[in-house]
Design a protein around this motif. Structure first.
Motif, PDB file in Angstrom:
ATOM      1  N   ASP A 113     -14.961   7.721  25.075  1.00 39.91           N
ATOM      2  CA  ASP A 113     -14.498   6.831  24.018  1.00 39.91           C
ATOM      3  C   ASP A 113     -15.485   5.681  23.854  1.00 39.91           C
ATOM      4  O   ASP A 113     -15.819   5.003  24.841  1.00 39.91           O
ATOM      5  CB  ASP A 113     -13.101   6.301  24.342  1.00 39.91           C
ATOM      6  CG  ASP A 113     -12.529   5.461  23.220  1.00 39.91           C
ATOM      7  OD1 ASP A 113     -12.624   4.210  23.312  1.00 39.91           O
ATOM      8  OD2 ASP A 113     -12.021   6.049  22.246  1.00 39.91           O
ATOM      9  N   ALA A 114     -15.974   5.465  22.640  1.00 32.88           N
ATOM     10  CA  ALA A 114     -16.989   4.429  22.406  1.00 32.88           C
ATOM     11  C   ALA A 114     -16.448   3.037  22.687  1.00 32.88           C
ATOM     12  O   ALA A 114     -17.128   2.195  23.309  1.00 32.88           O
ATOM     13  CB  ALA A 114     -17.504   4.526  20.978  1.00 32.88           C
ATOM     14  N   ASP A 115     -15.222   2.743  22.245  1.00 32.93           N
ATOM     15  CA  ASP A 115     -14.659   1.402  22.463  1.00 32.93           C
ATOM     16  C   ASP A 115     -14.436   1.132  23.939  1.00 32.93           C
ATOM     17  O   ASP A 115     -14.671   0.018  24.427  1.00 32.93           O
ATOM     18  CB  ASP A 115     -13.336   1.273  21.690  1.00 32.93           C
ATOM     19  CG  ASP A 115     -13.550   1.321  20.177  1.00 32.93           C
ATOM     20  OD1 ASP A 115     -14.676   0.986  19.740  1.00 32.93           O
ATOM     21  OD2 ASP A 115     -12.606   1.707  19.454  1.00 32.93           O
ATOM     22  N   ARG A 116     -13.986   2.166  24.678  1.00 30.97           N
ATOM     23  CA  ARG A 116     -13.735   1.927  26.098  1.00 30.97           C
ATOM     24  C   ARG A 116     -15.038   1.739  26.865  1.00 30.97           C
ATOM     25  O   ARG A 116     -15.097   0.938  27.807  1.00 30.97           O
ATOM     26  CB  ARG A 116     -12.933   3.090  26.685  1.00 30.97           C
ATOM     27  CG  ARG A 116     -12.447   2.810  28.100  1.00 30.97           C
ATOM     28  CD  ARG A 116     -11.361   3.740  28.533  1.00 30.97           C
ATOM     29  NE  ARG A 116     -11.802   5.129  28.632  1.00 30.97           N
ATOM     30  CZ  ARG A 116     -11.016   6.099  29.092  1.00 30.97           C
ATOM     31  NH1 ARG A 116      -9.777   5.840  29.454  1.00 30.97           N
ATOM     32  NH2 ARG A 116     -11.471   7.340  29.137  1.00 30.97           N
ATOM     33  N   SER A 117     -16.097   2.481  26.500  1.00 33.25           N
ATOM     34  CA  SER A 117     -17.379   2.265  27.172  1.00 33.25           C
ATOM     35  C   SER A 117     -17.883   0.841  26.942  1.00 33.25           C
ATOM     36  O   SER A 117     -18.421   0.203  27.855  1.00 33.25           O
ATOM     37  CB  SER A 117     -18.401   3.286  26.678  1.00 33.25           C
ATOM     38  OG  SER A 117     -18.738   3.053  25.321  1.00 33.25           O
TER      39      SER A 117
END
Length: 509
Positions: A113-117
């Protein structure tokens, strides 16, 4: 195992190398494509210190990397982000490296997930900055400025490549290693004779290879097979030997046997007989495999009295001989009644029969049973001039060949060498193999045509020999009248095998 032998084994078993490579590469590609695409978020931190010692600065940067990838920072990130992520996931996601020649520390987090990274790397950087302030404050205020960690580049997110080429390449190398190991284990545990060099390493004189894999100049496989038997004929030293001037002229006897069943001894015996008959020699085939006879089926002869009746004393040799292939080859069949082949072969009449045949024919080829299991072949080897071992390529184990050599040597048989029988299990069924053979009109040699006979059920060998009929019909051939035949090259014919056997019995008594 020698390197050269191992390379040859890999060449023969190339599928063992190719299949694991393809399977491993396919699995790696499938798993890589099935995995969700990753996202990498990175930040850059600047580490400043009042200490001018470069070694001290490098050690400090390495200490921050250890902190960032350690459990303390990971636990702090979990506490801030919540229970949707674990400490292990954070530690696996985070990484850090020093930009060479600078005091810049680049940290990154990879997640599906881009936001979680982005959230992981931002939280970790914030935690690291707080820890640096705690552990970097000097105890003495007069000692100099404290170490500071500041963010010089905010989080930047980019798609992480799936490394398809790297994963597939690594899996292919792993598959190749597995296949190579399997070949090595197979060669070490169940090694079979595959080529003439294997026979030579066992101390055998490799006198030829019978194979239909090649093509002759006119692209006829039957001609290539005929040439293989002619080469075998020319390389057999025992057939080229001549008696001394003081010894009466007589033919040579040769036993053909194998380590086990289905070695193709009957096929090789028939092919060699035709090759010998091409030279004008008088050839007689003796079917001494009375337990499972095969020459009669190969030459399309009906069941008739033969060797069993001669050894039992109920028939004479001239009465049971049959002509085949237009009279070019004479056959002594196995016979109709052989209740105890071992007892019959142990009779003194066996030696007398072979001696009678060598006095009347130039070449006596004896198709014997397998060496393993019964003692029939070893008994026959004691009364023939020499023995030829037939070895099935890719099937006969080297251990069985060694046992066969030992058996023949222990009974005093002269081993002329070995022939590598590379005939396949099943042969092509097109017209070139099953078409009708042309009948020869002159003294030309009959063609050798090897193929499966659909009218026969396989009992002895996996490979059957179909020989062209030259001037004879299927069924029992005419009886060869050898007593009335006179040849300027051969002395007058003597009495039958019964007389010789009676004389030998009288001498033994």
């Amino acid at each position: 195992m020698e390197l050269r032998a191992y390379v040859r084994a890999c060449r023969r078993r190339w599928l063992w190398l190719l299949v694991p490579v393809l399977v491993a590469a396919g699995i790696a590609a499938g798993l890589t494509m099935a995995g969700a695409p990753g996202h990498k978020s990175s930040m850059v931190l600047y580490v400043s210190s009042g200490n001018s010692d470069p070694d001290s600065g490098a050690r400090r940067l390495n200490s921050y990397i250890a902190l960032l990838t350690g459990p303390r920072v990971a636990q702090a990130v979990v506490d801030r982000m919540g229970p949707e992520i674990t400490v292990e996931q954070v530690q696996k996601s985070l990484s850090a490296q020093i930009r060479e020649g600078t005091d810049l520390l680049e940290i990154a987090a990879v997640d599906q997930d881009a936001d979680r990274s982005k959230q992981i790397v931002t939280t970790a950087a914030s935690v690291l900055v707080g820890l640096a302030r705690q552990i970097g404050a000097p105890a003495d205020p007069d000692a100099g400025p404290a170490t500071q960690v500041s963010i010089v580049q905010d989080a930047v997110t980019a798609d992480e490549p799936n490394d398809m080429a790297r994963n597939v390449g690594f899996a292919a190398v792993l598959g190749l290693l597995i296949g190579a190991s399997a070949v090595a284990v197979k060669e070490a545990t169940g090694r079979t004779v595959a080529e003439e060099d294997d026979l030579r390493r066992l101390g055998l004189n490799a006198v030829g290879t019978i194979s239909i894999g090649g093509r002759s100049r006119d692209d006829h496989p039957d001609q290539a097979l005929a040439e293989a038997f002619r080469r075998l004929r020319s390389l057999l030293p025992v057939l080229a030997e001549h008696p001394a001037p003081t010894v009466p002229a007589r033919g040579r006897s040769l036993l053909l046997t194998g380590a086990g069943r289905k070695e193709g001894t009957t096929a090789v015996t028939c092919g060699l007989a035709i090759a010998m008959a091409e030279t004008g020699a008088r050839v007689v085939l003796v079917d001494a495999n009375m337990r499972t006879p095969g020459i009669g089926r190969y030459l399309s002869l009906d069941a008739a009295p033969g060797l069993a009746e001669v050894l039992a004393g109920t028939a004479r040799v001239p009465d049971v001989l049959q002509d085949s292939l237009g009279g070019r080859v004479t056959v002594l069949p196995a016979g109709e009644h052989a209740p105890d082949p071992g007892e019959l072969l142990a009779s003194p009449r066996l030696g007398a029969t072979v001696r009678t045949l060598t006095e009347r024919y130039d070449i006596v080829l004896v198709d014997g049973p397998a060496l393993q299991g019964v003692a029939d072949a070893t008994v026959i080897g004691q009364v023939t001039d020499s023995a030829l071992l037939v070895v099935r390529a890719g099937r006969t184990r080297t251990a069985d060949v060694e046992k066969s050599i030992d058996l023949l040597q222990r009974v005093g048989a002269k081993l002329a060498g070995a022939v590598l029988n590379a005939l396949p299990r099943k042969l092509p069924e097109n017209g070139s193999w099953h078409g009708p053979a042309e009948v020869g009109t002159g003294m030309d040699s009959p063609d050798l045509v090897f193929g499966l006979d659909p009218t026969q059920s396989p009992r002895l060998d996996d490979t059957f020999v179909s020989l062209p009929v030259v001037g004879t019909a299927r069924g029992r051939a005419r009886v060869a009248d050898t007593e009335n035949e006179q040849s300027p090259d051969v002395p007058a014919q003597r009495s039958g095998a019964d007389d010789d056997a009676d004389e030998e019995q009288q001498r033994s008594e």
